[in-house]
Design an enzyme around this catalytic site. Structure first.
Site, PDB file in Angstrom:
ATOM      1  CG  ASN A  86      -1.761  -1.022   1.320  1.00  0.00           C
ATOM      2  OD1 ASN A  86      -2.363  -1.721   0.185  1.00  0.00           O
ATOM      3  ND2 ASN A  86      -1.619  -1.336   2.143  1.00  0.00           N
ATOM      4  N   GLY A  92      -4.216   3.518   0.885  1.00  0.00           N
ATOM      5  CA  GLY A  92      -4.237   2.876   2.169  1.00  0.00           C
ATOM      6  C   GLY A  92      -3.025   2.137   3.346  1.00  0.00           C
ATOM      7  CD  GLN A  93       2.694   3.845   3.299  1.00  0.00           C
ATOM      8  OE1 GLN A  93       2.797   3.810   2.621  1.00  0.00           O
ATOM      9  NE2 GLN A  93       3.804   3.257   4.019  1.00  0.00           N
ATOM     10  CG  HIS A  99       4.847  -2.483   5.673  1.00  0.00           C
ATOM     11  ND1 HIS A  99       4.157  -0.610   5.832  1.00  0.00           N
ATOM     12  CD2 HIS A  99       3.386  -2.600   5.011  1.00  0.00           C
ATOM     13  CE1 HIS A  99       3.427  -0.601   5.662  1.00  0.00           C
ATOM     14  NE2 HIS A  99       2.305  -1.214   5.467  1.00  0.00           N
ATOM     15  CG  HIS A 101       0.235  -6.376   3.288  1.00  0.00           C
ATOM     16  ND1 HIS A 101      -0.367  -5.952   4.834  1.00  0.00           N
ATOM     17  CD2 HIS A 101       0.692  -4.499   3.400  1.00  0.00           C
ATOM     18  CE1 HIS A 101      -0.586  -4.669   5.605  1.00  0.00           C
ATOM     19  NE2 HIS A 101       0.665  -3.912   4.328  1.00  0.00           N
TER      20      HIS A 101
HETATM   21  P1  5GP Z   1      -0.845  -0.429   5.992  1.00  0.00           P
HETATM   22  O1  5GP Z   1      -1.824  -0.124   5.511  1.00  0.00           O
HETATM   23  O2  5GP Z   1       0.368   0.590   6.272  1.00  0.00           O
HETATM   24  O3  5GP Z   1      -0.442  -1.087   4.274  1.00  0.00           O
HETATM   25  O4  5GP Z   1      -0.443  -1.704   6.917  1.00  0.00           O
HETATM   26  C1  5GP Z   1       0.064  -1.699   7.816  1.00  0.00           C
HETATM   27  C2  5GP Z   1      -0.302  -2.861   9.038  1.00  0.00           C
HETATM   28  O5  5GP Z   1       0.684  -2.820   9.626  1.00  0.00           O
HETATM   29  C3  5GP Z   1      -1.873  -3.374   9.035  1.00  0.00           C
HETATM   30  O6  5GP Z   1      -2.141  -4.805   8.509  1.00  0.00           O
HETATM   31  C4  5GP Z   1      -1.550  -3.448  10.483  1.00  0.00           C
HETATM   32  O7  5GP Z   1      -2.269  -4.167  11.505  1.00  0.00           O
HETATM   33  C5  5GP Z   1       0.312  -3.365  11.428  1.00  0.00           C
HETATM   34  N1  5GP Z   1       0.525  -3.146  11.797  1.00  0.00           N
HETATM   35  C6  5GP Z   1       0.208  -1.673  12.756  1.00  0.00           C
HETATM   36  N2  5GP Z   1       1.219  -1.525  14.770  1.00  0.00           N
HETATM   37  C7  5GP Z   1       1.519  -3.060  14.283  1.00  0.00           C
HETATM   38  C8  5GP Z   1       2.652  -3.650  15.792  1.00  0.00           C
HETATM   39  O8  5GP Z   1       2.396  -2.632  16.255  1.00  0.00           O
HETATM   40  N3  5GP Z   1       2.911  -4.518  15.281  1.00  0.00           N
HETATM   41  C9  5GP Z   1       3.095  -5.530  14.421  1.00  0.00           C
HETATM   42  N4  5GP Z   1       3.364  -7.183  13.937  1.00  0.00           N
HETATM   43  N5  5GP Z   1       1.757  -4.548  12.982  1.00  0.00           N
HETATM   44  C10 5GP Z   1       1.709  -3.931  12.807  1.00  0.00           C
END
Ligand code: 5GP
Ligand code: ZN
Length: 118
Positions: A86, A92-93, A99, A101
């Site tokens: 994302n 949606g980031q 990172h 997924h």
């Molecule tokens: P994004 O929406 O930025 O692509 O994804 C961020 C991801 O990080 C989300 O799926 C969320 O659940 C995960 N996440 C956020 N904070 C933490 C954390 O403290 N530990 C872990 N293991 N995952 C996290």
């Protein structure tokens, strides 16, 4: 220490369930899994998003993508997996340390079809 939660995870200041680590990368279980297996792979060097990358990030991006099938295999995702990056709020980031997924362990909904028909 940076305010970035993923930099804190790399540094061990925030606990995580690690699945892989080397000199350049760190991979761990997502805290809110969206599939039976849901891993996040990050470069240890902070960069906010794919939109903030330039040629100097090419090696880390290559390493990150090439690690995904290896980590997926280690976790038993023999049938395949989905990789999502994302980018930006509109993409949606939520965490601004790039990172990927890696999702699998169940038949995943066709993501592109659902976006196209929305
Ligand atoms: P994004 O929406 O930025 O692509 O994804 C961020 C991801 O990080 C989300 O799926 C969320 O659940 C995960 N996440 C956020 N904070 C933490 C954390 O403290 N530990 C872990 N293991 N995952 C996290
Ligand atoms: Zn960071």
């Amino acid at each position: 220490m940076s305010d970035c939660i993923f930099c804190k995870i790399v540094a061990g200041a925030i606990p995580s369930r690690k699945v892989y680590e080397d000199e350049h990368l760190y991979a761990f279980h997502d805290i809110q899994p969206a599939a039976p297996v849901h891993i996040l792979i990050i470069p240890k060097a902070h960069v906010a998003s794919l939109a903030d990358c330039n040629q100097s990030h090419a090696d880390d991006l290559g390493r990150l993508l090439l690690s995904a099938p290896k980590i997926a295999k280690e976790l038993g995702l023999d049938d395949g997996f989905r990789t999502i990056i994302n980018t930006g709020k509109g993409g949606g980031q939520e965490v601004f340390h790039i990172h990927a997924h890696v999702l699998g362990g169940a038949k995943l909904r066709p993501l592109v079809d659902s976006v196209a028909s929305a």
